[in-house]
Design an enzyme around this catalytic site. Structure first.
Site, PDB file in Angstrom:
ATOM      1  N   ARG A 108       0.880  -1.172   0.000  1.00  0.00           N
ATOM      2  CA  ARG A 108       0.000   0.000   0.000  1.00  0.00           C
ATOM      3  C   ARG A 108       0.917   1.221   0.000  1.00  0.00           C
ATOM      4  O   ARG A 108       1.720   1.401   0.907  1.00  0.00           O
ATOM      5  CB  ARG A 108      -0.899   0.002   1.234  1.00  0.00           C
ATOM      6  CG  ARG A 108      -1.520   1.366   1.481  1.00  0.00           C
ATOM      7  CD  ARG A 108      -2.632   1.334   2.497  1.00  0.00           C
ATOM      8  NE  ARG A 108      -3.801   0.671   1.976  1.00  0.00           N
ATOM      9  CZ  ARG A 108      -5.010   0.743   2.532  1.00  0.00           C
ATOM     10  NH1 ARG A 108      -5.190   1.452   3.620  1.00  0.00           N
ATOM     11  NH2 ARG A 108      -6.041   0.102   1.997  1.00  0.00           N
ATOM     12  N   HIS A 135      -7.463   0.923  -6.295  1.00  0.00           N
ATOM     13  CA  HIS A 135      -7.668   0.053  -5.128  1.00  0.00           C
ATOM     14  C   HIS A 135      -8.348  -1.240  -5.609  1.00  0.00           C
ATOM     15  O   HIS A 135      -9.516  -1.492  -5.307  1.00  0.00           O
ATOM     16  CB  HIS A 135      -8.516   0.796  -4.089  1.00  0.00           C
ATOM     17  CG  HIS A 135      -8.450   0.212  -2.707  1.00  0.00           C
ATOM     18  ND1 HIS A 135      -7.664  -0.884  -2.394  1.00  0.00           N
ATOM     19  CD2 HIS A 135      -9.076   0.571  -1.545  1.00  0.00           C
ATOM     20  CE1 HIS A 135      -7.816  -1.176  -1.109  1.00  0.00           C
ATOM     21  NE2 HIS A 135      -8.665  -0.306  -0.572  1.00  0.00           N
ATOM     22  N   GLN A 138     -10.091  -3.933  -3.131  1.00  0.00           N
ATOM     23  CA  GLN A 138     -11.371  -3.448  -2.618  1.00  0.00           C
ATOM     24  C   GLN A 138     -12.475  -3.675  -3.646  1.00  0.00           C
ATOM     25  O   GLN A 138     -13.559  -4.176  -3.330  1.00  0.00           O
ATOM     26  CB  GLN A 138     -11.258  -1.950  -2.283  1.00  0.00           C
ATOM     27  CG  GLN A 138     -12.554  -1.326  -1.820  1.00  0.00           C
ATOM     28  CD  GLN A 138     -12.991  -1.808  -0.445  1.00  0.00           C
ATOM     29  OE1 GLN A 138     -12.220  -1.767   0.502  1.00  0.00           O
ATOM     30  NE2 GLN A 138     -14.216  -2.283  -0.335  1.00  0.00           N
ATOM     31  N   ASP A 230     -17.287   7.476  -1.178  1.00  0.00           N
ATOM     32  CA  ASP A 230     -15.985   7.349  -0.497  1.00  0.00           C
ATOM     33  C   ASP A 230     -15.635   8.725   0.072  1.00  0.00           C
ATOM     34  O   ASP A 230     -16.275   9.731  -0.273  1.00  0.00           O
ATOM     35  CB  ASP A 230     -14.924   6.873  -1.508  1.00  0.00           C
ATOM     36  CG  ASP A 230     -13.547   6.650  -0.896  1.00  0.00           C
ATOM     37  OD1 ASP A 230     -13.458   6.460   0.341  1.00  0.00           O
ATOM     38  OD2 ASP A 230     -12.544   6.659  -1.639  1.00  0.00           O
ATOM     39  N   CYS A 270     -16.312   1.926   0.856  1.00  0.00           N
ATOM     40  CA  CYS A 270     -15.155   1.061   1.113  1.00  0.00           C
ATOM     41  C   CYS A 270     -14.673   1.146   2.558  1.00  0.00           C
ATOM     42  O   CYS A 270     -13.989   0.244   3.026  1.00  0.00           O
ATOM     43  CB  CYS A 270     -14.021   1.406   0.160  1.00  0.00           C
ATOM     44  SG  CYS A 270     -13.502   3.123   0.280  1.00  0.00           S
ATOM     45  N   ARG A 298     -13.595  -8.603   2.030  1.00  0.00           N
ATOM     46  CA  ARG A 298     -12.174  -8.376   1.722  1.00  0.00           C
ATOM     47  C   ARG A 298     -11.380  -9.641   2.075  1.00  0.00           C
ATOM     48  O   ARG A 298     -10.477 -10.046   1.353  1.00  0.00           O
ATOM     49  CB  ARG A 298     -11.622  -7.198   2.545  1.00  0.00           C
ATOM     50  CG  ARG A 298     -12.219  -5.834   2.237  1.00  0.00           C
ATOM     51  CD  ARG A 298     -11.809  -5.329   0.888  1.00  0.00           C
ATOM     52  NE  ARG A 298     -10.372  -5.208   0.709  1.00  0.00           N
ATOM     53  CZ  ARG A 298      -9.611  -4.206   1.137  1.00  0.00           C
ATOM     54  NH1 ARG A 298     -10.161  -3.203   1.780  1.00  0.00           N
ATOM     55  NH2 ARG A 298      -8.300  -4.188   0.905  1.00  0.00           N
TER      56      ARG A 298
HETATM   57  N1  NVA Z   1      -9.959   6.860  -1.255  1.00  0.00           N
HETATM   58  C1  NVA Z   1      -9.574   6.396   0.054  1.00  0.00           C
HETATM   59  C2  NVA Z   1      -9.798   4.929   0.173  1.00  0.00           C
HETATM   60  C3  NVA Z   1      -9.425   4.331   1.513  1.00  0.00           C
HETATM   61  C4  NVA Z   1      -9.619   2.844   1.566  1.00  0.00           C
HETATM   62  C5  NVA Z   1      -8.123   6.752   0.306  1.00  0.00           C
HETATM   63  O1  NVA Z   1      -7.300   6.561  -0.599  1.00  0.00           O
HETATM   64  O2  NVA Z   1      -7.802   7.217   1.399  1.00  0.00           O
HETATM   65  N1   CP Z   2     -11.122  -0.050   2.613  1.00  0.00           N
HETATM   66  C1   CP Z   2      -9.857  -0.140   3.038  1.00  0.00           C
HETATM   67  O1   CP Z   2      -8.910  -0.403   2.258  1.00  0.00           O
HETATM   68  O2   CP Z   2      -9.683   0.054   4.365  1.00  0.00           O
HETATM   69  P1   CP Z   2      -8.308   0.270   5.143  1.00  0.00           P
HETATM   70  O3   CP Z   2      -7.759   1.601   4.695  1.00  0.00           O
HETATM   71  O4   CP Z   2      -8.673   0.252   6.582  1.00  0.00           O
HETATM   72  O5   CP Z   2      -7.366  -0.834   4.764  1.00  0.00           O
END
Ligand code: NVA
Ligand code: CP
Length: 310
Positions: A108, A135, A138, A230, A270, A298
């Site tokens: 990540r 992502h 997800q 989101d 998400c 997930r």
């Molecule tokens: N769009 C959000 C998704 C988190 C799972 C982010 O990138 O923070």
């Molecule tokens: N939806 C998701 O990826 O959650 P986290 O940021 O908690 O991993």
């Protein structure tokens, strides 16, 4: 017939064939059933997944770690702060080294190119656990969840309301691959990336899907089967939070908007949610919301991804 995905990276849904997505969803179903029945299944016995996190995570970290354990393997949490990566060791050298110890790497990070580079120099499969651009894990889980609730994906209309971000992009790729009608409803200046839009339309032309970019959520929700939202400021955009609250004010998913939609519409997010911003308590805790089923899935879907690729 089964498609061999051993050794394959999972960086973007756009890179997967329709058959591969179907196989991930079918395998997820089998693994979910096994877990619910309490059946032990250890295809990854003796294998280790390294998990590099340059951003925070609750769901991704826990579901990958637990998933690896349930498959008989071991997961290693690698905080970027503690890796030599943050002291200038290159992505390429990190990939070459980690490949000597690990059987798979989940990452990540911010820059999507870092995941592409990691995969290029790694000899073990690399899984994208979120970048600023995409992502995919997800959205593969979300496709599985939608299919559980609605039986099929083809022809369904999914409205995404909010920022044209990593979630919007992966939903466009996922919907395009599976023959869905995806409408991205974003305020002016926050639309999805034009290249992702172009590529998702290429995929859509093969599956019968459609991808549209609109700006009126009230009009879009009327015929929606799925409404997705989101956060307005993703990780790394904290400085823009206040300004974004103003830009996105009329894009909140609240009861008033939901009432304009169909009776059997499902509401997805998400998570993490910023309650009172992009979605109200009433909606996220209401009867249309399936957000915690999404979160649970997930686990099952990532287990399928790991079992198929590692
Ligand atoms: N769009 C959000 C998704 C988190 C799972 C982010 O990138 O923070
Ligand atoms: N939806 C998701 O990826 O959650 P986290 O940021 O908690 O991993």
């Amino acid at each position: 017939m089964a498609v061999n995905m051993k050794g394959k990276d999972l960086i973007s849904i756009h890179d997967l064939s329709r058959e591969e997505v179907d196989q991930i969803l079918e395998t997820s179903q089998i693994l979910k059933m096994k877990q619910k029945l309490g059946e032990q299944y250890h295809p990854l016995k003796g294998k280790t997944l390294g998990m590099i996190f340059q951003k925070s995570s609750t769901r991704t970290r826990v579901s990958f770690e637990v998933g690896m354990f349930q498959l008989g393997g071991h997961a290693l949490f690698l905080s970027a702060n503690d890796l030599q990566l943050n002291r200038g060791e290159t992505i390429a050298d990190t990939a070459r080294n980690l490949s000597r110890y690990l059987d798979g790497i989940m990452i990540r990070t911010f820059d999507h190119q870092d995941v592409v580079d990691l995969a290029e120099y790694s000899s073990v499969p690399v899984i994208n656990g979120l970048t600023d651009l995409l992502h995919p894990c997800q959205v593969l889980s979300d496709l599985f969840t939608i299919k559980e609730k609605k039986q099929n994906l083809e022809g369904l209309k999914l409205i995404y309301i909010g920022d044209g971000n990593n979630m919007a992009h992966s939903l466009m790729f996922g919907g395009a691959k599976m023959g869905m009608h995806v409408v991205i409803c974003s305020p002016s200046g926050f639309e999805p990336d034009p290249e992702i839009t172009r590529l998702s339309r290429v995929d859509a032309s093969k599956s019968g899907a459609t991808i549209s970019i609109e700006d009126d959520p009230v009009e879009a929700v009327k015929t929606a089967d799925v409404i997705y939202t989101d956060v307005w400021a993703s990780m790394g955009m904290e400085d823009e939070h206040e300004e974004r609250l103003r830009s996105f004010a009329s894009y909140q998913l609240n009861s008033e908007l939901l009432e304009k939609s169909k009776e059997d519409v499902i509401v997805m997010h998400c998570l993490p949610a910023h309650r009172g911003e992009e979605i109200t308590d009433e909606v996220i805790d209401g009867p249309h919301s399936i957000v915690f089923d999404q979160a649970e899935n997930r686990l099952h879907v990532q287990k399928a991804i790991m079992a198929l690729t590692m």
